[in-house]
Design a protein around this motif. Structure first.
Motif, PDB file in Angstrom:
ATOM      1  N   ALA A   1       2.743  -3.696   9.187  1.00  0.00           N
ATOM      2  CA  ALA A   1       2.075  -4.669   9.101  1.00  0.00           C
ATOM      3  C   ALA A   1       2.147  -5.221   7.602  1.00  0.00           C
ATOM      4  N   PRO A   2       1.741  -4.284   6.455  1.00  0.00           N
ATOM      5  CA  PRO A   2       2.862  -5.418   5.878  1.00  0.00           C
ATOM      6  C   PRO A   2       3.616  -5.278   4.692  1.00  0.00           C
TER       7      PRO A   2
ATOM      8  N   PRO B   1       0.152   9.108  -5.386  1.00  0.00           N
ATOM      9  CA  PRO B   1      -1.289   9.414  -6.665  1.00  0.00           C
ATOM     10  C   PRO B   1      -2.030   8.272  -4.958  1.00  0.00           C
ATOM     11  N   GLY B   2      -3.067   9.445  -4.736  1.00  0.00           N
ATOM     12  CA  GLY B   2      -3.688   8.479  -3.716  1.00  0.00           C
ATOM     13  C   GLY B   2      -3.845   8.167  -2.790  1.00  0.00           C
ATOM     14  N   GLY B   3      -2.038   8.168  -1.668  1.00  0.00           N
ATOM     15  CA  GLY B   3      -2.036   8.399  -0.191  1.00  0.00           C
ATOM     16  C   GLY B   3      -2.026   8.689   0.470  1.00  0.00           C
ATOM     17  N   ALA B   4      -2.139   8.269   1.597  1.00  0.00           N
ATOM     18  CA  ALA B   4      -3.220   8.356   2.428  1.00  0.00           C
ATOM     19  C   ALA B   4      -2.003   8.484   3.897  1.00  0.00           C
ATOM     20  N   PRO B   5      -1.840   9.356   4.593  1.00  0.00           N
ATOM     21  CA  PRO B   5      -0.996   8.947   6.235  1.00  0.00           C
ATOM     22  C   PRO B   5      -0.987   8.075   6.387  1.00  0.00           C
ATOM     23  N   ALA B   6       0.536   7.803   7.107  1.00  0.00           N
ATOM     24  CA  ALA B   6       0.791   6.343   7.443  1.00  0.00           C
ATOM     25  C   ALA B   6       0.470   6.636   8.926  1.00  0.00           C
ATOM     26  N   THR B   7       0.512   5.691   9.407  1.00  0.00           N
ATOM     27  CA  THR B   7       0.150   5.008  10.896  1.00  0.00           C
ATOM     28  C   THR B   7       0.598   3.592  10.662  1.00  0.00           C
TER      29      THR B   7
ATOM     30  N   PRO C   1       0.614  -1.388  -0.180  1.00  0.00           N
ATOM     31  CA  PRO C   1      -0.293   0.217  -0.020  1.00  0.00           C
ATOM     32  C   PRO C   1       0.711   0.868  -0.326  1.00  0.00           C
ATOM     33  N   ALA C   2       0.636   2.406  -0.804  1.00  0.00           N
ATOM     34  CA  ALA C   2       1.012   3.687  -1.106  1.00  0.00           C
ATOM     35  C   ALA C   2       1.190   4.031   0.428  1.00  0.00           C
ATOM     36  N   PRO C   3       0.692   4.404   1.938  1.00  0.00           N
ATOM     37  CA  PRO C   3       1.617   4.575   2.979  1.00  0.00           C
ATOM     38  C   PRO C   3       2.390   3.822   3.846  1.00  0.00           C
ATOM     39  N   THR C   4       2.330   2.355   3.469  1.00  0.00           N
ATOM     40  CA  THR C   4       3.717   1.785   3.580  1.00  0.00           C
ATOM     41  C   THR C   4       5.121   1.907   2.979  1.00  0.00           C
ATOM     42  N   ARG C   5       4.591   2.041   1.907  1.00  0.00           N
ATOM     43  CA  ARG C   5       6.237   2.436   0.892  1.00  0.00           C
ATOM     44  C   ARG C   5       6.419   3.791   1.676  1.00  0.00           C
ATOM     45  N   THR C   6       5.349   4.595   1.739  1.00  0.00           N
ATOM     46  CA  THR C   6       5.933   5.836   2.725  1.00  0.00           C
ATOM     47  C   THR C   6       6.956   6.089   3.744  1.00  0.00           C
ATOM     48  N   LEU C   7       6.029   5.227   4.770  1.00  0.00           N
ATOM     49  CA  LEU C   7       6.812   4.764   5.763  1.00  0.00           C
ATOM     50  C   LEU C   7       7.847   4.213   5.431  1.00  0.00           C
ATOM     51  N   LEU C   8       8.066   3.275   4.441  1.00  0.00           N
ATOM     52  CA  LEU C   8       9.417   2.602   4.408  1.00  0.00           C
ATOM     53  C   LEU C   8      11.041   3.869   3.851  1.00  0.00           C
ATOM     54  N   LEU C   9      10.139   4.058   3.080  1.00  0.00           N
ATOM     55  CA  LEU C   9      11.481   5.304   2.760  1.00  0.00           C
ATOM     56  C   LEU C   9      11.741   5.770   3.778  1.00  0.00           C
ATOM     57  N   VAL C  10      11.054   6.259   4.583  1.00  0.00           N
ATOM     58  CA  VAL C  10      11.555   7.527   5.306  1.00  0.00           C
ATOM     59  C   VAL C  10      12.366   6.475   6.683  1.00  0.00           C
ATOM     60  N   ALA C  11      12.058   5.495   6.711  1.00  0.00           N
ATOM     61  CA  ALA C  11      13.494   4.022   7.350  1.00  0.00           C
ATOM     62  C   ALA C  11      14.117   4.154   7.150  1.00  0.00           C
ATOM     63  N   ALA C  12      14.025   3.893   4.886  1.00  0.00           N
ATOM     64  CA  ALA C  12      15.867   3.999   4.867  1.00  0.00           C
ATOM     65  C   ALA C  12      16.353   4.614   4.727  1.00  0.00           C
ATOM     66  N   LEU C  13      15.959   5.936   5.125  1.00  0.00           N
ATOM     67  CA  LEU C  13      16.840   7.422   5.389  1.00  0.00           C
ATOM     68  C   LEU C  13      16.538   7.840   6.538  1.00  0.00           C
TER      69      LEU C  13
END
Length: 724
Positions: free
Chosen positions: A289-290, A278-284, A243-255
């Motif tokens: 989990a994914p 596109p169509g992303g929502a804030p990560a929680t 999911p898009a929020p998970t991808r955002t979370l992983l990018l922050v973790a990577a940096l």
């Protein structure tokens, strides 16, 4: 159970057995990405734990490669060694390294130090860990590192002198057995394709085998791509399914240069999700989990997030657009409020253009790091500050300061690189002078000898008149070393004495005393020695000042006094991690000990000086250390005993009841500032081996200061170097 790694596991067994028998050492597991180094390291950790050994670990992180000491703090955090070694966040790492060595020797059980992805360790952590690794041969300690192949890393490992254990591809039979365990139902044709594409690389077998199971042969990328690229593409495909929020979370973790899950979640929530995806929502928290289900990351009981493989972190960070990376860095800077230095680093990474205010903050961070003797941190901060500087003068000035800091650490490679990048036309005259003598020292641009000394003196005096007395005094002391190596004429010496006298510093300022001793050892040596003996009783003399006083005392031939100062300097700079300075201190210590005919102390100091000089790239100092070892042998051949040099007596004004004195011609009575005394050279000189009267230039006295220096024992038949 390991498949196809009997030789490697056998070597690890032997290394663990040796450590248990107090025959410690280090071993670097080398191989390409995904070859199984991490699996072997995990095997070693499990075996060490089963044996009751203490295990401490760290890992290099690509996002932290420019963050000084990040890997070291990761190693020590949460362990007993860390709690005892790190008293505060700003403790210099070499002090931690020395403490770790002491703790290893006192430990109740053998210790395994596990270091993963050493190729991504920051330079400071690498230097500290290899420093420790070379000194654990008689301790119950094993240090295991994993590192990829690469020419640059080859040079680092060879320079560090660490043994390697090559980890190669699996045999055909072992590769087939591993693939059968992962994907037992693959059709024969697809199975052969996976084995051919993976080329015996275990991670390639696992990931490409799983991809083939999901999507068939179409999931395999062209074989013309390097294996690591194919794997990163495979990881990209795995991440793309999240999911898009998970991808955002992983990018922050990577940096993120930390591993706190809460910190990563907070930063992810600050990002404009629609701008990131596109169509992303804030990560929680639920969006982790994914990634856990896909076995891309792990979260331990302390809620620390780590990636399953370093390639995954690399793929995520490298696959993001610059705009997305900057947004992640900006979000991290916003949530990291308790650690100003980390916050500044992320703000700098998020910057899209020069920012003088941010550059100034980085420069201030460098000053803080310099005060706590963390020179590597200061160098990194100043380099980034220079890149962000809008003012050309500030850019060049900060780069010059970074070079000087790197020189203190003994990092000759960085010094040369920075000095070549400095644009002298943007510097002030005083800075141009500093650049000039730095380039002469490190770039071998041509030794100017005494030809520039007069102009340097004028520039230093300009610094003083402009109110920067500290920089002026430090510059005067630094350039005074040239008088030891060059035969300056009396007029130049008089010019520097005048410049020194004008400095608004106390008469007993160690820098002033050392400068006068080195600039004019024959005319002012006796009084300088008297001042040094008075400074010997003080407790507020810094290690740097002790270094200079020790050097000055050795120039004057009082090697006993020199050794006292140098012992204090060595014990001070060693825990500060200033290896470049320590090499120089030990070298002077070796020469002074050899003149004292203390051959054991001379050999010990010269040997360590030689090692440190080589490690820090100070080639000339390494050669000088070899000379010191030769001087030790010559002393032993003469049959002289330790301490056969006698030290000179105190100099006194010879006129009874004289309470007047000039600053350097007499030591009796109260010191006064006399314009005549400040500008006149004594009319007669004193030699180092035999001091003749020095006329006091204070008008009301007109007498002389005299002392005699006993000559060395006749068996020696030699004078101190400075008397030749």
């Amino acid at each position: 159970m390991l498949i196809g790694r009997d030789d490697e596991s056998g070597a690890i067994y032997q290394a663990l057995d040796a450590a248990a028998g107090e025959r410690g050492g280090a071993l670097v597991l080398r191989g390409e990405a995904g070859i199984g180094k991490s699996t072997l390291l995990d095997f070693a950790v499990t075996e060490a734990t089963n044996r009751g050994m203490t295990v401490v670990s760290t890992a290099g992180v690509q996002a932290e490669v420019d963050v000084p000491y990040a890997g070291l703090h990761r190693l020590l955090r949460g362990s007993e060694v860390g709690r005892r070694a790190i008293e505060a966040p700003d403790v210099p790492p070499l002090r931690v390294a020395v403490t770790i060595l002491e703790l290893f020797s006192e430990a109740d059980s053998p210790t395994l130090v596990a270091v993963e992805d050493a190729h991504w360790l920051d330079k400071s952590t690498w230097d500290v860990l290899t420093f420790v690794a070379r000194r654990i041969h008689s301790d119950p300690v094993l240090m295991l590192m994993t590192a990829r192949e690469g020419a640059v890393l080859d040079q680092r490992i060879v320079a560090a002198g660490l043994p390697e254990l090559p980890v190669g591809p699996l045999s055909t039979d072992a590769a087939g057995a591993l693939l059968h365990r992962i994907a037992p139902d693959l059709p024969a044709a697809l199975r052969d394709r996976v084995l051919d594409e993976s080329a015996g690389n275990p991670l390639g077998i696992v990931e490409l085998g799983r991809a083939a199971t999901r999507s068939g042969a179409g999931a395999l990328l062209p074989s013309t791509l390097p294996l690591s690229t194919r794997l990163e593409r495979t990881f990209d495909a795995l991440v793309a399914e999240l999911p898009a929020p998970t991808r955002t979370l992983l990018l922050v973790a990577a940096l993120n240069d930390g591993d706190s899950l809460d910190e990563t979640l907070a930063a992810s929530g600050k990002i404009d999700a629609s701008a990131m995806e596109p169509g992303g929502a804030p990560a929680t928290a639920d969006d982790v989990a994914p990634a856990l289900d896909a076995r891309l990351v792990r979260v331990d009981e302390s809620f620390r997030l780590s990636f399953r493989h370093s390639l995954l972190r690399s793929a995520i960070a490298g696959g993001a657009t610059p705009a997305r990376r900057r947004a992640a860095h900006a979000a991290l800077a916003e949530v990291i409020t308790a650690e100003p230095d980390r916050r500044v680093w992320h703000r700098a990474a998020a910057a899209t253009k020069p920012d003088e205010k941010l550059a100034a903050e980085l420069a201030e961070m460098a000053i803080r790091a310099g005060r706590r003797q963390a020179a590597s941190t200061a160098v990194a901060a100043l380099e980034r500050a220079a890149a962000l500087s809008e003012d050309p003068h500030q850019r060049s000035s900060r780069m010059l300061s970074a070079a000087e800091m790197a020189a203190e650490q003994g990092d000759a490679v960085t010094v040369r690189q920075l000095l070549l990048e400095v644009e002298s036309r943007h510097l002030r005259p005083s800075e141009q002078a500093r650049l000039s003598w730095a380039r002469e020292t490190f770039l071998e641009s041509g030794w100017s000898g005494t030809s520039k000394l007069a102009s340097y003196a004028q520039i230093i005096d300009t610094m003083r008149r402009d109110g920067d007395v500290t920089l002026a005094m430090d510059s005067l002391l630094s350039i005074s070393v040239r008088f030891f190596w060059s035969g300056a004429d009396p007029q130049t010496r008089a010019l520097y004495l005048t410049t020194a006298e004008r400095m608004d510093v106390p008469d007993l300022d160690p820098r002033l005393v050392a400068t006068i001793a080195v600039v004019a050892p024959e005319t002012h040596g006796a009084v300088a020695l008297d001042r040094m003996r008075r400074l010997r009783e003080r407790v507020d003399v810094s290690p740097t000042e002790q270094h200079w006083l020790g050097f000055a005392a050795s120039v004057l031939g009082d090697h006993g006094l020199a050794l006292e100062f140098l012992a204090g300097a060595a014990s001070g700079v060693r825990p500060q991690g200033r290896l470049g300075v320590l090499a120089q201190v030990l070298l002077v210590q070796a020469f002074s000990a050899s003149y004292q005919c203390d051959t054991e102390a001379a050999l010990t100091a010269a040997t360590e000086a030689r090692t440190l000089a080589a490690e820090t790239g100070q080639v000339l100092w390494a050669v000088a250390a070899d000379m010191a070892r030769g001087a030790r042998r010559r002393c032993a051949a003469t049959g002289r005993r330790p301490g056969s040099w006698r030290t000179p007596p105190r100099a006194r004004c010879s006129r009874p009841g004289c309470s007047r004195s000039c600053r350097w011609c007499s030591t009796s009575g109260a010191s006064t500032r006399s314009s005549t005394a400040a500008t006149r050279m004594p009319t007669s000189t004193c030699g180092v081996a035999s001091i003749r009267p020095i006329r006091c230039s204070t008008r009301r006295c007109g007498s002389s200061s005299s002392a005699s220096w006993p000559r060395p024992d006749s068996a020696a038949g030699a004078r101190p170097r400075s008397a030749r």
